[in-house]
Design a protein around this motif. Structure first.
Motif, PDB file in Angstrom:
ATOM      1  N   LEU A   1       0.664  -1.084  -0.157  1.00  0.00           N
ATOM      2  CA  LEU A   1      -0.043  -0.007   0.050  1.00  0.00           C
ATOM      3  C   LEU A   1       0.877   1.386   0.013  1.00  0.00           C
TER       4      LEU A   1
ATOM      5  N   VAL B   1      -6.636   0.652   0.798  1.00  0.00           N
ATOM      6  CA  VAL B   1      -6.262  -0.285  -0.344  1.00  0.00           C
ATOM      7  C   VAL B   1      -7.380  -0.163  -1.478  1.00  0.00           C
TER       8      VAL B   1
ATOM      9  N   SER C   1      -7.293   2.978  -3.009  1.00  0.00           N
ATOM     10  CA  SER C   1      -5.974   3.223  -4.169  1.00  0.00           C
ATOM     11  C   SER C   1      -6.538   2.910  -5.606  1.00  0.00           C
TER      12      SER C   1
END
Length: 130
Positions: free
Chosen positions: A28, A119, A122
Motif C-alpha cells: 500500500l 487499499v 487506491s
C-alpha cells in the motif's frame, strides 16, 4: 515428527506470515508513493488484484472473528513440539511484544477495516493499468 523439525516448520510459517504482512503494508505504501514518484509498476493489475485480495482476506477474517490460519498452524506446530505458544492474532501478539501495547480485538478489526478501505481507495486514486 521430531521437535526440531516441528519448530523449523513453525519458523518457516512465521517467516511466510511476516512476508505476507510486509506485502500488504509496504504494498500500500508503494502504491501511494508510486503515484507521486510516477512508478508504473504499482499500476500492474495482477499485483493490485493480489494485494486487494490479501487485505480483503484479512478484513474478512477479522469481521468473522477468525484467527489467521497461519497463526493457528504455527501455534499447533509449536505446541506439538512442546514449545511456548501465544494467544490472539499474529499482529496483536507481535505488536504487543514490540510496542508493549495491548488493545481489545475491536481495535484491530477497526484498524484492518480502515487499512482495507485505503487499499480499496487506491483503486481510484492510483488506477491499475489495463
Amino acid at each position: 515428527m521430531s521437535s526440531p523439525l516441528l519448530l523449523l516448520l513453525a519458523d518457516i510459517i512465521l517467516v511466510i506470515h511476516v512476508l505476507f504482512v510486509a506485502f500488504v503494508v509496504f504494498g500500500l505504501l508503494a502504491i501511494y508513493a508510486g503515484y507521486f514518484l510516477k512508478w508504473q509498476w504499482v499500476r500492474h493489475k495482477v499485483f493490485r488484484v493480489i494485494h486487494l485480495c490479501a487485505i480483503g482476506y484479512v478484513v474478512g477474517q477479522t469481521w468473522l472473528g477468525v484467527i489467521c490460519p497461519l497463526t493457528t498452524w504455527e501455534m499447533a506446530l509449536r505446541e506439538q513440539a512442546g514449545a511456548a505458544t501465544y494467544s490472539g492474532s499474529f499482529i496483536q501478539h507481535w505488536l504487543q511484544g514490540l510496542l508493549y501495547y495491548s488493545a481489545p480485538e475491536w481495535v484491530f478489526v477497526a484498524l484492518y477495516t480502515v487499512f482495507g478501505s485505503l487499499v480499496l481507495a487506491s483503486w481510484w486514486v492510483v488506477r491499475p493499468g489495463r
